[in-house]
Design an enzyme around this catalytic site. Structure first.
Site, PDB file in Angstrom:
ATOM      1  N   HIS A   4       0.836   0.233 -13.596  1.00 46.99           N
ATOM      2  CA  HIS A   4       1.165  -1.110 -13.833  1.00 46.99           C
ATOM      3  C   HIS A   4       2.687  -0.832 -14.181  1.00 46.99           C
ATOM      4  O   HIS A   4       3.368   0.346 -14.647  1.00 46.99           O
ATOM      5  CB  HIS A   4       0.940  -1.057 -15.397  1.00 46.99           C
ATOM      6  CG  HIS A   4       1.922  -3.204 -15.684  1.00 46.99           C
ATOM      7  ND1 HIS A   4       1.521  -4.028 -15.228  1.00 46.99           N
ATOM      8  CD2 HIS A   4       2.571  -2.907 -16.548  1.00 46.99           C
ATOM      9  CE1 HIS A   4       2.007  -5.155 -15.373  1.00 46.99           C
ATOM     10  NE2 HIS A   4       2.904  -4.467 -16.546  1.00 46.99           N
ATOM     11  N   GLY A  18       0.705  -1.400  -0.085  1.00 46.09           N
ATOM     12  CA  GLY A  18      -0.323  -0.225   0.219  1.00 46.09           C
ATOM     13  C   GLY A  18       0.815   0.808   0.140  1.00 46.09           C
ATOM     14  O   GLY A  18       0.272   2.582   0.160  1.00 46.09           O
ATOM     15  N   LYS A  64      -6.148  -8.647  -8.151  1.00 47.60           N
ATOM     16  CA  LYS A  64      -8.050  -9.543  -9.242  1.00 47.60           C
ATOM     17  C   LYS A  64      -7.955  -8.933 -10.031  1.00 47.60           C
ATOM     18  O   LYS A  64      -7.582  -7.212 -10.875  1.00 47.60           O
ATOM     19  CB  LYS A  64      -8.371  -9.490  -8.078  1.00 47.60           C
ATOM     20  CG  LYS A  64      -8.699 -10.676  -6.978  1.00 47.60           C
ATOM     21  CD  LYS A  64      -9.215 -11.485  -6.806  1.00 47.60           C
ATOM     22  CE  LYS A  64      -8.708 -13.146  -5.868  1.00 47.60           C
ATOM     23  NZ  LYS A  64      -8.355 -13.816  -6.036  1.00 47.60           N
ATOM     24  N   GLU A 122       6.122   5.838  -9.505  1.00 47.48           N
ATOM     25  CA  GLU A 122       4.499   5.446  -9.362  1.00 47.48           C
ATOM     26  C   GLU A 122       4.400   7.000  -8.167  1.00 47.48           C
ATOM     27  O   GLU A 122       3.892   7.585  -7.942  1.00 47.48           O
ATOM     28  CB  GLU A 122       4.544   4.470  -8.945  1.00 47.48           C
ATOM     29  CG  GLU A 122       4.710   3.512  -9.315  1.00 47.48           C
ATOM     30  CD  GLU A 122       4.338   1.319  -9.441  1.00 47.48           C
ATOM     31  OE1 GLU A 122       4.056   1.459  -9.790  1.00 47.48           O
ATOM     32  OE2 GLU A 122       4.431   1.557  -8.021  1.00 47.48           O
TER      33      GLU A 122
HETATM   34  C1  GRF Z   1       3.140  -1.528  -7.581  1.00 48.95           C
HETATM   35  O1  GRF Z   1       4.348  -1.522  -8.041  1.00 48.95           O
HETATM   36  C2  GRF Z   1       1.916  -1.533  -8.587  1.00 48.95           C
HETATM   37  O2  GRF Z   1       3.238  -0.969 -10.071  1.00 48.95           O
HETATM   38  C3  GRF Z   1       1.843  -3.068  -8.531  1.00 48.95           C
HETATM   39  O3  GRF Z   1       2.465  -3.187  -7.676  1.00 48.95           O
HETATM   40  C4  GRF Z   1       2.922  -2.435  -6.559  1.00 48.95           C
HETATM   41  C5  GRF Z   1       1.939  -1.766  -5.848  1.00 48.95           C
HETATM   42  O4  GRF Z   1       3.053  -1.328  -4.502  1.00 48.95           O
HETATM   43  N1  GRF Z   1       1.261  -3.492  -9.484  1.00 48.95           N
HETATM   44  P1  GRF Z   1       2.353  -1.184  -3.216  1.00 48.95           P
HETATM   45  O5  GRF Z   1       2.011  -1.960  -2.837  1.00 48.95           O
HETATM   46  O6  GRF Z   1       1.726   0.154  -2.927  1.00 48.95           O
HETATM   47  O7  GRF Z   1       3.590  -0.826  -2.428  1.00 48.95           O
END
Ligand code: GRF
Length: 289
Positions: free
Chosen positions: A200, A108, A182, A270
Site C-alpha cells: 500500500h 506493473g 479489486k 516499493e
Molecule cells: C503501487 O503504488 C502500489 O502501492 C499500489 O498501486 C501501485 C502499482 O504500481 N497499490 P505498478 O502497477 O506496480 O507500477
C-alpha cells in the site's frame, strides 16, 4: 512463551494446546516403542543400547507424532512441520522452488521489479500473473518475461472456485498483490491463509481503506500537509488495507511535492523493498519455526 509459539505457528490457543499434547504423547509413545523394540531384540544396556535407542527414536518420532496428530485434528500442522524438518536437513520433501502469483491491475512496475529480482533464482519462481484488466501494462511485462498471464473476466471471475483451483494446481505458495485494485474475496483468503500480501502506498493504518488507492492516497497525504508518507507491506484479510503489517518504510513529503512527485518517491521505495520483503517471507516459510 505460549503466546510466542502461537504467533510463530499462527494457531489459536486451543490448537496450540492440542499441538503440545501431540508432541508430548507422540514423544512418549516413541520412547516407549523404542524401549520395547530393544527389549524384544534382547540388546543389553550399554553404549550400544543408547546409540540404537537414539537411532530408533529418531526414526520413530515422525511416525508417532503423525499418528497421534490424527485423533487430535492436527495432521495438517504436523505434516507441514515434519516436511520443514526434512527440508532443513536436506531431505527431498520440500526442495521445490517457491512459486509466486502476482496479481496486478496497472502498469506493473512492481511486478517487473519482482520478476527481475527472482530471475535465475533456483528457490523462487514467478509462475503466474493475474490481471483483472485486459489493457493493463502488467500483461506486457508478463509477455516480455514469458510468464503465464491470466486475465479475469465473466467466465473466470475473481471469486470463482475455478481460480482457486488454478492457483492450487500451479502450487502457488504466495500471492503477491502489486497494484491490484479489486477486493480479495473471502474464499480466496480462506484457500490461501496467511499467503496473500499487499503493498500500500502510504503508512497504514493512515490513508487506507476503500477508495484509497493510487493518486487518491497521495492527494490526501498532501492535502493534510503530512511531513512523511511511505509504504506498507501487509498480509491481506477480509478488510481493505487492514491485515497484519509486515514492513513499513517512510519518505519525507516536502511542501513542493505534488501527488505525482510523491508517487515517484513511493515507487522508488516499493521497487527497493517489495522484492526483498517477499524473499524474506519465503525464507521464513521454509525455516522450521
Ligand atoms: C503501487 O503504488 C502500489 O502501492 C499500489 O498501486 C501501485 C502499482 O504500481 N497499490 P505498478 O502497477 O506496480 O507500477
Amino acid at each position: 512463551m505460549l503466546k510466542k509459539l502461537q504467533d510463530r505457528w499462527k494457531v489459536n490457543g486451543w490448537s496450540l494446546l492440542l499441538i503440545i499434547l501431540t508432541f508430548a504423547i507422540g514423544g512418549s509413545l516413541c520412547g516407549y516403542l523404542g524401549r520395547q523394540i530393544l527389549g524384544f531384540l534382547q540388546i543389553s544396556k550399554g553404549a550400544g543400547w543408547v546409540m540404537l535407542y537414539i537411532l530408533l527414536i529418531t526414526l520413530l518420532w515422525p511416525v508417532c507424532v503423525i499418528f497421534i496428530s490424527i485423533p487430535f485434528g492436527q495432521f495438517a500442522f504436523f505434516k507441514n512441520y515434519i516436511s520443514k524438518i526434512f527440508a532443513r536437513f536436506g531431505g527431498s520433501s520440500n526442495n521445490k522452488p517457491r512459486r509466486l502469483a502476482i496479481f496486478a491491475s496497472g502498469a506493473g512496475s512492481n511486478a517487473q521489479k519482482i520478476i527481475e529480482h527472482f530471475r535465475g533464482n533456483k528457490n523462487v519462481q514467478v509462475s503466474l500473473i493475474i490481471s483483472n484488466r485486459a489493457d493493463a501494462g502488467v500483461i506486457r511485462v508478463a509477455a516480455d518475461h514469458q510468464i503465464e498471464c491470466i486475465i479475469l473476466n465473466k467466465e473466470l471471475p475473481l471469486n470463482s472456485p475455478a481460480l482457486i483451483n488454478i492457483l492450487k494446481a500451479k502450487e502457488i505458495d504466495l500471492i503477491v498483490l502489486a497494484g491490484f485494485l479489486k477486493k480479495i474475496p473471502q474464499g480466496l483468503i480462506k484457500a490461501f491463509p496467511h499467503k496473500i500480501i499487499n503493498i500500500h502506498p502510504a503508512l497504514l493504518p493512515l490513508y487506507g481503506g476503500k477508495g484509497m488507492y493510487g493518486t487518491h492516497v497521495h492527494e490526501a497525504v498532501i492535502a493534510n500537509r503530512e511531513k512523511q508518507s511511505g509504504i506498507t507491506i501487509h498480509y491481506v484479510d477480509e478488510v481493505y488495507d487492514h491485515g497484519e503489517i509486515i514492513f513499513q518504510e517512510t519518505c519525507n513529503v516536502s511542501s513542493q511535492d505534488t501527488p505525482a512527485t510523491l508517487a515517484q518517491k513511493i515507487h522508488i521505495l516499493e521497487h527497493q523493498h517489495y522484492p526483498l520483503v517477499i524473499e524474506n517471507i519465503l525464507k521464513s516459510k521454509i525455516e522450521v519455526k
